[in-house]
Write an enzyme that holds these catalytic residues in place. Structure first.
Site, PDB file in Angstrom:
ATOM      1  CE  LYS A  83      -4.570   0.453   2.370  1.00 21.62           C
ATOM      2  NZ  LYS A  83      -4.984   0.768   3.691  1.00 21.62           N
TER       3      LYS A  83
HETATM    4  C1  E4P Z   1      -8.422   1.794   3.777  1.00 21.50           C
HETATM    5  O1  E4P Z   1      -7.861   0.200   3.454  1.00 21.50           O
HETATM    6  C2  E4P Z   1      -8.443   2.006   5.240  1.00 21.50           C
HETATM    7  O2  E4P Z   1      -7.538   1.565   5.895  1.00 21.50           O
HETATM    8  C3  E4P Z   1      -9.431   2.634   5.881  1.00 21.50           C
HETATM    9  O3  E4P Z   1     -10.511   1.755   5.152  1.00 21.50           O
HETATM   10  C4  E4P Z   1      -9.715   3.728   6.353  1.00 21.50           C
HETATM   11  O4  E4P Z   1     -10.654   3.950   7.014  1.00 21.50           O
HETATM   12  P1  E4P Z   1     -11.246   4.930   8.077  1.00 21.50           P
HETATM   13  O5  E4P Z   1     -11.727   6.035   7.635  1.00 21.50           O
HETATM   14  O6  E4P Z   1     -12.082   4.297   9.213  1.00 21.50           O
HETATM   15  O7  E4P Z   1      -9.925   4.632   9.056  1.00 21.50           O
END
Ligand code: E4P
Length: 219
Positions: A83
């Protein structure tokens, strides 16, 4: 539509895998910090129980260091998707990792323009954050619609991975739009089963059944 689970908690993942709904997992530095363990061990454990892509995020912000971290993370298991954040350095890193055949999830996407850049950089997944857009008064799902149309217009293979999901409606709307993947917190995934008419209907069926005095299996 594929379901990924948005957590770094091994117990939560182990509980969900038998449902057959877990097509992959996404983690981020905050989720890893919340879990508390060593990132390498955590990603290794998740990859041993989930066959699909498991996103592990780099924490460097400069391209060369990001690439080095990405290579390291991808060496943990063959189903790691590295990522990277949607920055200039992140997209340069995306392109370079993709050239080496490594899956890349470009994260922290908040605009269609950013999603277009990620697709041009060859991203395997683009992660638009719908909940965080809702939080600032925008309609996160509009972004998903825009990205799906743009990717279809040009035949980009980058998969739209809806992130920052907060409720069932986000999942249903993503499915109606035709997003490829939803990454879902375990709490929200468990809520998908629930409907008051299911509970009410089951209760009535069982009450009627008990009145018959029968049992399906031989006593
Ligand atoms: C995506 O890969 C992120 O880990 C995640 O969906 C972020 O979500 P949040 O905005 O609830 O922290």
């Amino acid at each position: 539509m594929k379901f990924f689970v948005d957590t770094a908690n091994i117990n939560e993942i182990e509980n969900l895998v038998p449902t057959g709904f877990v097509d992959g997992v996404t983690t981020n530095p905050s989720l890893i910090a919340k879990q508390g363990g060593d990132i390498k061990q955590t990603i290794k454990s998740i990859c041993s129980i989930v066959e699909g892509p498991v996103s592990a995020e780099v924490t460097a912000t400069e391209h060369n260091k990001m690439f080095e971290e990405g290579k390291f993370l991808s060496s943990i298991a063959k189903n790691v998707a590295v990522k990277v954040p949607l920055t200039v350095d992140g997209l340069k890193t995306c392109k370079k990792l993709r050239n080496e055949g490594i899956m890349v999830n470009v994260t922290l996407c908040f605009s269609a323009a950013q999603a277009l850049l990620a697709a041009k950089a060859g991203a395997t997944f683009i992660s638009p954050f719908v909940g965080r857009l809702d939080d600032i008064g925008q309609k996160g799902m509009n972004l998903i619609e825009e990205i799906v149309v743009i990717y279809e217009n040009y035949g980009f293979e980058t998969q739209v991975l809806v992130a920052s999901i907060r409720n069932q409606e986000h999942i249903i709307e993503s499915a109606l739009i035709g997003a490829d993947v939803a990454t879902i917190p375990p709490k929200v995934l468990n809520e998908l089963y629930k409907h008051q008419l299911t509970d009410k209907g089951l209760k009535a069926f069982l009450e009627d059944w008990h009145k018959t005095g029968q049992s399906i299996l031989p006593k």
